[in-house]
Design a protein around this motif. Structure first.
Motif, mmCIF file in Angstrom:
data_model
loop_
_atom_site.group_PDB
_atom_site.id
_atom_site.type_symbol
_atom_site.label_atom_id
_atom_site.label_comp_id
_atom_site.label_asym_id
_atom_site.label_seq_id
_atom_site.Cartn_x
_atom_site.Cartn_y
_atom_site.Cartn_z
ATOM 1 N N LEU A 190 0.837 -1.214 0.000
ATOM 2 C CA LEU A 190 0.000 0.000 0.000
ATOM 3 C C LEU A 190 0.864 1.254 0.000
ATOM 4 O O LEU A 190 0.616 2.210 -0.720
ATOM 5 C CB LEU A 190 -0.900 0.012 1.240
ATOM 6 C CG LEU A 190 -2.339 -0.484 1.076
ATOM 7 C CD1 LEU A 190 -3.054 -0.453 2.416
ATOM 8 C CD2 LEU A 190 -3.102 0.352 0.054
ATOM 9 N N HIS A 210 -4.861 0.030 -5.451
ATOM 10 C CA HIS A 210 -4.970 0.571 -4.107
ATOM 11 C C HIS A 210 -6.229 0.052 -3.421
ATOM 12 O O HIS A 210 -6.203 -0.379 -2.258
ATOM 13 C CB HIS A 210 -4.978 2.106 -4.168
ATOM 14 C CG HIS A 210 -4.914 2.740 -2.804
ATOM 15 N ND1 HIS A 210 -6.038 3.059 -2.094
ATOM 16 C CD2 HIS A 210 -3.854 3.098 -2.024
ATOM 17 C CE1 HIS A 210 -5.688 3.580 -0.930
ATOM 18 N NE2 HIS A 210 -4.349 3.615 -0.882
ATOM 19 N N GLN A 211 -7.322 0.058 -4.170
ATOM 20 C CA GLN A 211 -8.595 -0.410 -3.627
ATOM 21 C C GLN A 211 -8.502 -1.878 -3.246
ATOM 22 O O GLN A 211 -8.955 -2.293 -2.180
ATOM 23 C CB GLN A 211 -9.719 -0.188 -4.664
ATOM 24 C CG GLN A 211 -11.127 -0.473 -4.120
ATOM 25 C CD GLN A 211 -11.441 0.370 -2.880
ATOM 26 O OE1 GLN A 211 -11.191 1.581 -2.869
ATOM 27 N NE2 GLN A 211 -11.950 -0.261 -1.829
ATOM 28 N N THR A 214 -6.531 -2.294 -0.068
ATOM 29 C CA THR A 214 -7.309 -1.867 1.097
ATOM 30 C C THR A 214 -8.341 -2.935 1.458
ATOM 31 O O THR A 214 -8.526 -3.256 2.640
ATOM 32 C CB THR A 214 -8.052 -0.543 0.800
ATOM 33 O OG1 THR A 214 -7.193 0.288 0.045
ATOM 34 C CG2 THR A 214 -8.453 0.163 2.075
#
Lengths: 293, 311
Positions: A190, A210-211, A214
């Motif tokens: 990340l 990124h999503q 996460t």
């Protein structure tokens, strides 16, 4: 109507009345005497002469016998208490696994067995010589006998399910270190992702990555939370499994005892259905032995 | 006046040597008394003399200002020598032997049936004449011995922790043989010396009530015993006042019940057998399922011992 006929009618009526009353008095005398003498056989005949004749003695009645039990039925509790004495002696021999507790005058709870946490199995009705089994208790035993034919137990499914759940929960706790390492790796990724300054045409891709990262982190922390709550859950499941194995242990003992005394569940049921007749016949045989002496 | 005060201040050489000599003599005499008591501890065949010697040597002030002995036995050693000697006098000297007599100080002993496990005494911090006996490898006070007050108290939880848990896998016959030696010690002290003994979990007398630590026992604990018993072909029976009883082999019966009241429960166990030999420890060694039940629920079922001494 002349006076004479009228008088005749009155006197006839009185004669009937008087005879009927005498019959009732004789009935109550008989009942009282049978009780003092401990002649329960006679008591049962007086309580229900028709059932006594047909069910116990196999007679076919052309007309029903006079039944005066209504005269004494308000003394049910006392009568029941009186009759229970000999009946429970008899049942002690034929149903050695039943235990009785008179929780109020003439009313008896039946307990199956005298082992730890034996089950309340129903009530005994001494007046009618009948077991009134609790539907739930009897039903579970019947089901247990039924499932046994398929090599199964009543609580198998539930116990297996709880066991599997506990295995999974234990695994969650054991995997904590692995998850911590994974989280560390994801966090690193990340950070790298966030440090990128992508070309405009790559921005979408980086954002998407990124999503995903996460989401992965969230997923891992969710599992962490489950693992934190796992210990009390495991204990809770263990207690449930213990309660279920206790139930199975009790059912096993009940089945063992029924087999020891009757051979099979069917024979046990058959005996229950004919309890009245068998008991009366037993009392008859006993009274004959007494007479012979 | 001045002469008198002078004489109190200074000592003549003669006086100095006299008092020096007296101090040395007193110190040597003290050492002589010590050795005499030690000889008595070592040689006497009289039980009263043996105990007297051990009591005398416990907390013995051997060193004095002018005489110091570099090699001394500790108070713990005295207890161990006493233990070995009473077993010798009872003709069971083989069962326990001091294993490092070549060392002075901190003697250890071994039980014939337990191989290399060594045991020793440790001084109580609360009672100057009290000592705990236990294995050197584990902190388990198996019993408390006080020769001065004539007391021997066994510690139930430690005996179970050591013989049932720590020594798991050891032949039960060897464990029992060792426990038998401890019982013999207690028996000798009781019969010949009039000691007060608390046998705790080693008590085989019927009706001896082994108190559980929790006081109350949850129903699920009893359910567990019921299920485990049934798995081993024994049936836990309902007993009076909410208690339970379990008939085992050789007419041995275990009872678990509440000796207290409903408000202040004190649950515990008692064991009944025709020979009055089966104790709680033996039961745990003889029946693995009872052992498992006990250890699973040790927090509640732990057997209580004298908390004043061991607490």
């Amino acid at each position: 109507m002349d006076r004479k006929t009228e008088e005749d009618q009155f006197s006839q009526n009185d004669a009937i009345l008087s005879s009927a009353l005498k019959q009732k008095m004789a009935y109550l005398n008989d009942l009282s005497e049978s009780i003092t003498k401990g002649n329960d056989l006679k008591v049962y005949e007086l309580i229900d002469p028709n059932r006594f004749a047909t069910e116990a003695n196999g007679e076919t009645l052309t007309e029903t016998k006079p039944d005066h039990y209504g005269l004494a039925s308000d003394l049910n509790a006392q009568l029941s208490h009186h009759l229970s004495d000999q009946l429970i002696d008899y049942l002690g021999k034929t149903y050695p696994f039943f235990y009785y507790h008179e929780y109020e005058l003439g009313k008896f709870h039946i307990y199956f067995g005298n082992w730890w946490d034996h089950r309340l199995f129903g009530e005994l009705d001494p007046i009618n010589v009948r077991f009134n089994f609790s539907e739930e208790a009897y039903g579970m035993l019947a089901k247990s006998f039924q499932l046994e034919l398929e090599n199964k137990r009543v609580n198998d499914d539930e116990m297996r399910q709880l066991g599997e759940e506990n295995e999974k929960l234990t695994q969650l706790i054991e995997d904590q270190d692995k998850r911590d390492q994974k989280k560390e790796a994801v966090r690193k990724q990340l950070k790298e992702n966030e440090e990128k300054s992508p070309m405009p045409w790559e921005a979408g891709k980086v954002k998407e990555a990124h999503q995903q990262l996460t989401d992965a982190l969230l997923e891992l922390t969710n599992i962490d939370e489950q693992a934190t709550n796992a210990r009390p859950k495991i204990k809770e499941n263990e207690n449930k499994i213990l309660a279920l194995s206790k139930e199975e242990t009790i059912l096993n003992l009940e089945k063992q005892n029924i087999r020891a005394s009757f051979g099979s569940f069917d024979a046990f049921n058959d005996s229950n259905d004919h309890l009245y007749a068998k008991y009366i016949q037993n009392l008859t045989a006993e009274s004959q032995v007494k007479d012979d002496e | 006046m001045s002469n008198e005060s002078e004489s109190t201040k200074t000592m003549t050489t003669g006086q100095l040597l006299t008092s020096y000599g007296e101090a040395i003599k007193a110190g040597l005499d003290n050492g002589y008394q010590y050795v005499k008591a030690f000889d008595q501890l070592n040689d006497t065949t009289d039980q009263a003399e043996l105990l007297a010697a051990a009591v005398q040597l416990t907390n013995y002030q051997l060193n004095a200002d002018f005489v110091v002995f570099p090699h001394q036995f500790s108070d713990e050693d005295v207890q161990l020598i006493f233990l070995e000697r009473i077993l010798q006098l009872a003709n069971v000297g083989n069962s326990l032997q001091i294993s490092n007599p070549d060392h002075v100080q901190k003697l250890l002993c071994k039980f014939a049936a337990l191989g290399d496990q060594t045991f020793t005494f440790t001084k109580s911090t609360k009672n100057t004449t009290g000592f705990f006996f236990g294995p050197t490898d584990y902190n388990r006070p198996l019993f408390y011995l006080n020769l001065a007050t004539k007391e021997l108290l066994f510690h139930g939880a430690s005996l179970i922790d050591y013989f049932v848990v720590d020594l798991q896998g050891t032949d039960v016959a060897d464990l029992k043989a060792t426990l038998q030696v401890l019982l013999k010690v207690a028996e000798i002290l009781k019969e010949h010396f009039g000691f007060k003994i608390d046998f705790n979990v080693l008590d085989g007398i019927n009706n001896e009530f082994y108190k559980f630590a929790a006081g109350d026992v949850s129903e699920s604990i009893m359910d567990e015993l019921f299920v485990k018993s049934a798995d081993n072909q024994f049936i836990l029976m309902a007993d009076q006042n909410g208690g339970a009883s379990l008939n085992l082999d050789h007419d041995i019966q275990l009872k678990v019940y509440n000796m207290g009241s409903a408000d202040r429960p004190q649950w515990g166990a008692s064991i009944h057998d025709p020979d009055q030999k089966e104790s709680f420890v033996y039961l745990l060694l003889d029946y693995p399922f009872i052992q498992e039940w006990y250890l699973d629920n040790k927090k509640q079922l732990g057997i209580l011992s004298n908390q004043l001494i061991f607490g």
